[in-house]
Scaffold this motif. Structure first.
Motif, short mmCIF file in Angstrom:
data_model
loop_
_atom_site.label_atom_id
_atom_site.label_comp_id
_atom_site.label_asym_id
_atom_site.label_seq_id
_atom_site.Cartn_x
_atom_site.Cartn_y
_atom_site.Cartn_z
N ILE A 114 11.75 -0.51 4.78
CA ILE A 114 10.43 -0.17 5.31
C ILE A 114 10.00 -1.20 6.35
O ILE A 114 9.47 -0.87 7.41
N GLY A 115 10.28 -2.50 6.06
CA GLY A 115 9.91 -3.55 7.01
C GLY A 115 10.65 -3.43 8.33
O GLY A 115 10.07 -3.59 9.41
N PRO B 23 12.41 5.69 2.51
CA PRO B 23 12.32 5.22 1.12
C PRO B 23 11.19 5.88 0.32
O PRO B 23 11.20 5.82 -0.92
N LEU B 24 10.22 6.48 0.99
CA LEU B 24 9.12 7.13 0.29
C LEU B 24 9.44 8.57 -0.09
O LEU B 24 8.63 9.25 -0.70
N GLY B 25 10.63 9.04 0.30
CA GLY B 25 11.04 10.40 -0.05
C GLY B 25 10.38 11.47 0.80
O GLY B 25 10.40 12.65 0.40
N ALA B 26 9.83 11.10 1.92
CA ALA B 26 9.16 12.08 2.81
C ALA B 26 10.21 12.75 3.68
O ALA B 26 10.30 12.52 4.91
N ILE B 27 11.04 13.60 3.07
CA ILE B 27 12.19 14.19 3.76
C ILE B 27 11.76 15.02 4.96
O ILE B 27 12.34 14.91 6.05
N GLY C 110 0.92 5.03 -2.52
CA GLY C 110 -0.01 3.95 -2.80
C GLY C 110 -0.51 3.22 -1.56
O GLY C 110 -0.89 2.05 -1.64
N HIS C 111 -0.52 3.91 -0.43
CA HIS C 111 -1.02 3.30 0.81
C HIS C 111 -2.12 4.18 1.39
O HIS C 111 -1.94 4.82 2.44
N GLY D 185 1.11 11.30 6.22
CA GLY D 185 -0.15 10.95 5.55
C GLY D 185 -0.09 11.22 4.06
O GLY D 185 -0.50 10.38 3.25
N GLY D 186 0.45 12.39 3.71
CA GLY D 186 0.57 12.71 2.29
C GLY D 186 1.53 11.78 1.58
O GLY D 186 1.26 11.31 0.46
N ALA D 187 2.67 11.48 2.21
CA ALA D 187 3.66 10.61 1.59
C ALA D 187 3.12 9.20 1.40
O ALA D 187 3.35 8.56 0.36
N LEU D 188 2.40 8.71 2.39
CA LEU D 188 1.83 7.36 2.28
C LEU D 188 0.76 7.30 1.19
O LEU D 188 0.64 6.30 0.47
#
Length: 460
Positions: free
Chosen positions: A2-3, A69-73, A134-135, A127-130
């Motif tokens: 992510i970084g 990594p957030l699974g936002a395919i 937890g963001h 937006g939904g994935a974040l």
């Protein structure tokens, strides 16, 4: 991961930001409120457009790495589409305005639509994935950006498929029209060979460009990306006669925009289109057929190299002028109105006046010289321009002569058309003189170039 993705996204955004700021601040001759960002890609400023597009692609790759990594395919797939589209699009340039539509131009438009649509949809999905990851603050920012991009995309779609095509340039820059009301519309002139506007106009023009660039940069920082444009429906200026200005390879890159500014804002207003290698519009018989005036401007030191580009079109230019067109040649362009090499449009030929017997200028320096223009002494900017060796029985109007009596500014018929040529630079404004530490004793005016244009365009 992510970084790393975040760093790439920021780096790509900054690269694109810097490129777009430069393109919108420097005097490119394009209209930020109307002309698409992609049009920079078919001008001599195409390197800046390439850097901006590749920077956007890099930002898209960063977004992929950050969201994977957030699974936002779905968002990742859309950002891949965006990144690929932006990486390819500078190599598939748009069609020039007023040029016939081509397969390449249609492909450019499809890539543009794909980039805009994919990054907009990705913004909503991210937006939904974040949020789920937890963001919540980043989620709100992503969704807000997506809404802004959706508004811009709607304007772009209107630009492609409805008669409201003049909204394209504004929509592409995410509805910046409110800035237009604050800062009046005016374009900076080029540093070399430009008309010098009043100081207040230059301040407003500079402010408008800075505000436009800043607003566009902010738009990109929230995720909007530039794309291509369809051909615009005729604007009010499009009803004006067309002047073609050669802007191919030559030594003075500002010379073509300089005379273009004169043509657009003078007493003989024209709609101007640049032609020649690198402009996106070739000089052809078909293109000439739509124009009233063709200008071969100043600039360049290698007549042979420029003639290599122009020689294949020489017969088309001669036929067009003979049929009623008007040719205007300034300094370098005046040489090219002669022979060996040249279009052979004059009743006689050209020669290098500087250093010739009787000349008051010994070499190719930039200087100011007196002409006898219409019986009056007038001072003009001069840099290694030609004199004219006319046939004894030539049917010509000699508007001005050098101090030794050699014709310096000439207008002659060629068939049903007219040829106007000037060895000096009557189009030069105050900035030319300042750049070389020179002063014009007469002050700075466009009246001489206007007189030459009037004589060149006259008929009957």
């Amino acid at each position: 991961m992510i970084g790393v993705g975040a760093l790439l996204l920021i780096a790509g955004a900054l690269i694109t930001l810097a490129s777009l700021v430069v393109l919108h601040v420097v005097p490119t001759g394009l209209r930020p409120w109307i002309d698409p960002v992609s049009q920079y890609g078919i001008t001599r400023f195409r390197a800046g457009y390439l850097v901006a597009a590749l920077g956007a692609a890099l930002a898209g790759v960063g977004g992929v790495l950050a969201l994977a990594p957030l699974g936002a395919i779905a968002a990742v797939v859309l950002l891949v589409v965006f990144a690929v589209s932006r990486a390819i699009i500078p190599f598939v340039p748009m069609d020039a305005p007023d040029a016939p539509r081509t397969r390449r131009g249609r492909a450019h438009n499809l890539l543009a639509i794909g980039a805009f649509a994919s990054v907009t949809a990705a913004g909503f999905l991210a937006g939904g994935a974040l949020h789920d990851g937890g963001h919540p603050q980043l989620a709100g920012l992503s969704t807000g950006c997506a809404i802004v991009m959706a508004v811009g995309s709607a304007g772009v779609i209107l630009g492609f498929f409805t008669p409201l095509r003049r909204v394209f340039g504004v929509s592409e820059r995410l509805d910046l029209s409110r800035l237009h009301r604050v800062v009046p519309r005016a374009r900076l002139r080029p540093r070399r060979g430009r008309l010098s506007p009043p100081v207040s106009l230059r301040i407003r023009s500079a402010a408008r460009r800075v505000l436009t660039a800043g607003a566009l940069a902010a738009a990109f920082m929230v995720g909007a990306a530039g794309c291509a444009a369809p051909t615009a429906d005729p604007a009010p200026s499009d009803t004006l006669p067309l002047a073609l200005v050669y802007d191919g390879p030559q030594g003075c890159p500002e010379c073509a925009p300089a005379i273009a500014e004169v043509l657009e804002s003078g007493s003989h207003p024209f709609r101007v289109e640049f032609v020649g290698p690198g402009t996106g519009t070739d000089l052809t018989a078909e293109v000439l057929g739509e124009a009233q005036l063709y200008v071969q401007p100043g600039g360049g030191a290698d007549l042979g190299a420029t003639w290599d580009d122009l020689e294949p079109q020489a017969e088309a230019v001669r036929d067009w002028v003979h049929g009623g067109g008007s040719y205007l040649g300034l300094c370098f362009g005046a040489y090219l109105a002669g022979r060996d090499p040249g279009f052979d449009l004059l009743p006689g030929d050209t020669f290098g006046w500087a250093g010739s017997p009787g000349s008051t200028v010994p070499d190719d320096r930039d200087t100011v010289i007196p002409l006898t223009w219409g019986g009056t002494q007038r001072w003009v900017y001069f840099q290694d321009g030609p004199g004219f060796d006319l046939d004894a029985d030539a049917d010509v109007d000699v508007l001005a002569t050098y101090p030794d009596g050699v014709p310096a500014v000439v207008v002659a018929p060629y068939g049903a058309g007219r040829v106007g040529v000037a060895g000096p630079h009557p189009e030069a404004d105050e900035s030319w003189y300042e750049e070389e530490g020179l002063t014009n004793p007469d002050g700075y005016s466009t009246d001489l170039i206007e007189q030459l244009l009037t004589a060149t365009l006259a008929r009957g």
